[in-house]
Scaffold this active site. Structure first.
Site, PDB file in Angstrom:
ATOM      1  N   GLY A   7     -14.214 -33.506   7.814  1.00  0.00           N
ATOM      2  CA  GLY A   7     -13.010 -33.506   7.825  1.00  0.00           C
ATOM      3  C   GLY A   7     -12.674 -32.672   8.994  1.00  0.00           C
ATOM      4  N   VAL A  60     -15.675 -39.910   3.097  1.00  0.00           N
ATOM      5  CA  VAL A  60     -16.147 -39.015   2.211  1.00  0.00           C
ATOM      6  C   VAL A  60     -16.133 -39.249   0.557  1.00  0.00           C
ATOM      7  CG1 VAL A  60     -16.462 -37.101   4.065  1.00  0.00           C
ATOM      8  CG2 VAL A  60     -14.560 -36.998   2.181  1.00  0.00           C
ATOM      9  N   ASN A  86     -15.162 -29.309   3.893  1.00  0.00           N
ATOM     10  CA  ASN A  86     -13.741 -29.200   4.151  1.00  0.00           C
ATOM     11  C   ASN A  86     -12.754 -30.305   3.713  1.00  0.00           C
ATOM     12  OD1 ASN A  86     -11.270 -27.822   5.594  1.00  0.00           O
ATOM     13  ND2 ASN A  86     -11.741 -29.774   6.756  1.00  0.00           N
ATOM     14  N   SER A 138      -8.703 -24.131  -3.007  1.00  0.00           N
ATOM     15  CA  SER A 138      -7.497 -23.936  -2.893  1.00  0.00           C
ATOM     16  C   SER A 138      -6.806 -22.901  -3.737  1.00  0.00           C
ATOM     17  CB  SER A 138      -6.651 -25.278  -3.198  1.00  0.00           C
ATOM     18  OG  SER A 138      -5.448 -25.008  -3.154  1.00  0.00           O
ATOM     19  N   TYR A 151      -4.453 -33.166  -8.168  1.00  0.00           N
ATOM     20  CA  TYR A 151      -5.086 -32.495  -6.885  1.00  0.00           C
ATOM     21  C   TYR A 151      -5.641 -30.934  -7.561  1.00  0.00           C
ATOM     22  CZ  TYR A 151      -5.281 -29.406  -2.560  1.00  0.00           C
ATOM     23  OH  TYR A 151      -5.659 -28.729  -1.515  1.00  0.00           O
ATOM     24  N   LYS A 155      -9.232 -29.486  -7.597  1.00  0.00           N
ATOM     25  CA  LYS A 155      -9.753 -28.300  -6.920  1.00  0.00           C
ATOM     26  C   LYS A 155     -10.456 -27.235  -7.686  1.00  0.00           C
ATOM     27  CE  LYS A 155      -8.787 -29.202  -2.591  1.00  0.00           C
ATOM     28  NZ  LYS A 155      -9.886 -28.946  -1.389  1.00  0.00           N
TER      29      LYS A 155
HETATM   30  N1  LIG Z   1      -3.257 -27.031   4.243  1.00  0.00           N
HETATM   31  C1  LIG Z   1      -2.985 -26.492   3.119  1.00  0.00           C
HETATM   32  O1  LIG Z   1      -2.139 -25.986   2.680  1.00  0.00           O
HETATM   33  C2  LIG Z   1      -4.315 -26.519   2.037  1.00  0.00           C
HETATM   34  C3  LIG Z   1      -4.076 -25.393   1.326  1.00  0.00           C
HETATM   35  C4  LIG Z   1      -5.241 -25.313   0.426  1.00  0.00           C
HETATM   36  C5  LIG Z   1      -6.540 -25.955   0.621  1.00  0.00           C
HETATM   37  N2  LIG Z   1      -6.555 -27.130   1.519  1.00  0.00           N
HETATM   38  C6  LIG Z   1      -7.603 -27.949   1.567  1.00  0.00           C
HETATM   39  O2  LIG Z   1      -8.164 -27.659   2.967  1.00  0.00           O
HETATM   40  C7  LIG Z   1      -8.731 -28.901   3.470  1.00  0.00           C
HETATM   41  C8  LIG Z   1      -8.468 -29.419   4.836  1.00  0.00           C
HETATM   42  O3  LIG Z   1      -6.851 -29.767   4.632  1.00  0.00           O
HETATM   43  P1  LIG Z   1      -5.802 -29.795   5.803  1.00  0.00           P
HETATM   44  O4  LIG Z   1      -4.713 -29.244   5.179  1.00  0.00           O
HETATM   45  O5  LIG Z   1      -6.451 -29.157   6.873  1.00  0.00           O
HETATM   46  O6  LIG Z   1      -5.905 -31.378   5.728  1.00  0.00           O
HETATM   47  P2  LIG Z   1      -5.599 -32.122   7.060  1.00  0.00           P
HETATM   48  O7  LIG Z   1      -4.877 -31.776   8.268  1.00  0.00           O
HETATM   49  O8  LIG Z   1      -4.867 -33.695   6.208  1.00  0.00           O
HETATM   50  O9  LIG Z   1      -7.163 -32.689   7.417  1.00  0.00           O
HETATM   51  C9  LIG Z   1      -7.887 -33.353   6.607  1.00  0.00           C
HETATM   52  C10 LIG Z   1      -9.144 -33.834   7.475  1.00  0.00           C
HETATM   53  O10 LIG Z   1     -10.060 -34.450   6.542  1.00  0.00           O
HETATM   54  C11 LIG Z   1     -10.359 -35.467   6.725  1.00  0.00           C
HETATM   55  N3  LIG Z   1     -10.313 -36.539   5.584  1.00  0.00           N
HETATM   56  C12 LIG Z   1      -9.570 -36.747   4.594  1.00  0.00           C
HETATM   57  N4  LIG Z   1      -9.799 -37.896   3.788  1.00  0.00           N
HETATM   58  C13 LIG Z   1     -10.941 -37.852   4.251  1.00  0.00           C
HETATM   59  C14 LIG Z   1     -12.292 -39.101   3.729  1.00  0.00           C
HETATM   60  N5  LIG Z   1     -12.065 -39.628   2.569  1.00  0.00           N
HETATM   61  N6  LIG Z   1     -13.256 -39.057   4.225  1.00  0.00           N
HETATM   62  C15 LIG Z   1     -13.486 -38.298   5.692  1.00  0.00           C
HETATM   63  N7  LIG Z   1     -12.767 -37.449   6.118  1.00  0.00           N
HETATM   64  C16 LIG Z   1     -11.340 -37.345   5.303  1.00  0.00           C
HETATM   65  C17 LIG Z   1      -9.236 -36.112   7.827  1.00  0.00           C
HETATM   66  O11 LIG Z   1      -9.296 -37.132   8.767  1.00  0.00           O
HETATM   67  P3  LIG Z   1      -8.815 -38.434   8.254  1.00  0.00           P
HETATM   68  O12 LIG Z   1      -7.457 -38.525   7.548  1.00  0.00           O
HETATM   69  O13 LIG Z   1      -8.853 -39.158   9.661  1.00  0.00           O
HETATM   70  O14 LIG Z   1     -10.076 -38.978   7.259  1.00  0.00           O
HETATM   71  C18 LIG Z   1      -9.042 -34.408   8.527  1.00  0.00           C
HETATM   72  O15 LIG Z   1      -9.779 -34.668   9.528  1.00  0.00           O
HETATM   73  C19 LIG Z   1      -8.573 -29.934   2.257  1.00  0.00           C
HETATM   74  O16 LIG Z   1      -9.801 -29.856   1.361  1.00  0.00           O
HETATM   75  C20 LIG Z   1      -7.492 -29.172   1.524  1.00  0.00           C
HETATM   76  O17 LIG Z   1      -7.303 -29.659   0.037  1.00  0.00           O
HETATM   77  C21 LIG Z   1      -5.444 -27.072   2.405  1.00  0.00           C
END
Ligand SMILES: NC(=O)c1ccc[n+]([C@@H]2O[C@H](COP(=O)([O-])OP(=O)(O)OC[C@H]3O[C@@H](n4cnc5c(N)ncnc54)[C@H](OP(=O)(O)O)[C@@H]3O)[C@@H](O)[C@H]2O)c1
Length: 233
Positions: A7, A60, A86, A138, A151, A155
């Site tokens: 990701g 993934v 990630n 998370s 979710y 997690k």
């Molecule tokens: N942002 C927050 O507040 C937060 C807080 C706690 C934890 N997290 C965790 O941090 C991680 C990253 O989150 P983010 O907020 O940066 O999300 P994001 O901006 O939506 O980015 C997610 C990334 O993962 C890819 N992805 C999603 N589903 C996928 C799949 N099935 N296969 C391959 N790639 C996939 C997306 O690309 P495509 O959609 O093009 O596939 C993108 O590159 C996640 O695990 C999330 O749960 C985020």
């Protein structure tokens, strides 16, 4: 050093890629969008022409695609120092009224992706007797996050997987780290109308990941909990 970041085209994953390139690390990233992958590769190549940036379109949530991505990376690299599981999805909702498939799809993407990715890469890492695996958990790995039923379940499960993996790899020289961020600016938040400093910057999460990587091999940060200064949303 060589790092896999799943990701890696948006949000936290992209920020980790950027920081690791700055630190002189080659990266391999995936996502579902070939267009996004090529755009990020070309952006990064512009700033870091000497670094290797591998890309492969991968969903993934599909074990066979995760395995194919692992094989692709292994066909280019004979050592892998860092794996960052990630990629993840967030679907708002409550257990009581979510559609049946919502939990399955989030567990496939948020948990099994990391399981299959790790299984694919361990045959390279184990003989090295060194390496760092970071699972992007998370704060929803620690508490029932409001309106985030499946979710949160996914997690918690990822954190449980991380704990067991940590234990099993303790004697093998491989560090396993759970990063548990609170609200962080990323595509996942859409265009929510909040002041910039209400959420963390994705680079802050990248910095704690790097911090976990650069420690001496005798130390591991097992759990990193990082929240916005103003607390949870
Ligand atoms: N942002 C927050 O507040 C937060 C807080 C706690 C934890 N997290 C965790 O941090 C991680 C990253 O989150 P983010 O907020 O940066 O999300 P994001 O901006 O939506 O980015 C997610 C990334 O993962 C890819 N992805 C999603 N589903 C996928 C799949 N099935 N296969 C391959 N790639 C996939 C997306 O690309 P495509 O959609 O093009 O596939 C993108 O590159 C996640 O695990 C999330 O749960 C985020």
């Amino acid at each position: 050093m060589k790092a896999i970041i799943t990701g890696g085209t948006k949000g936290i994953g992209k920020a980790i890629g950027q920081l690791f390139l700055e630190k002189g690390v080659d990266i391999a990233i995936n996502s579902r969008s070939q267009v996004d992958l090529e755009a990020v590769q070309s952006e990064f190549k512009g700033s870091f022409p000497e670094r290797e940036i591998l890309i492969k379109q991968t969903d993934v949530s599909k074990p066979e695609e995760v395995k194919a991505f692992g094989e692709f990376v292994k066909s280019h690299w004979d050592k892998i120092d860092i794996l960052i599981n990630n990629a993840g999805v967030y679907v708002m909702g409550q257990l009581l009224d979510e559609d049946e498939d919502v939990m399955v799809s989030q567990i496939n993407t948020n948990l099994y992706s990391a399981v299959h990715m790790t299984r694919s890469i361990l045959p390279v890492m184990l003989p090295q007797n060194a390496g760092t695996i970071i699972n992007m958990c998370s704060i929803a790995s620690l508490m029932s996050y409001p309106n985030s039923g499946s979710y949160t379940v996914s997690k918690f499960a990822l954190h449980g997987y991380t704990k067991v993996l940590r234990d099993e790899l303790k004697e093998k020289g491989i560090r396993v780290v759970a990063v548990m961020p609170g609200a962080t600016w990323s595509a996942a938040w859409g265009d929510i109308d909040l002041p910039k400093d209400r959420l963390m910057a994705a680079r802050d999460i990248a910095l704690v990941c790097w911090n976990a990587v650069e420690l001496s091999p005798s130390a591991v940060i097992e759990d990193i909990v990082i929240r916005p200064q103003l607390g949870d949303l």
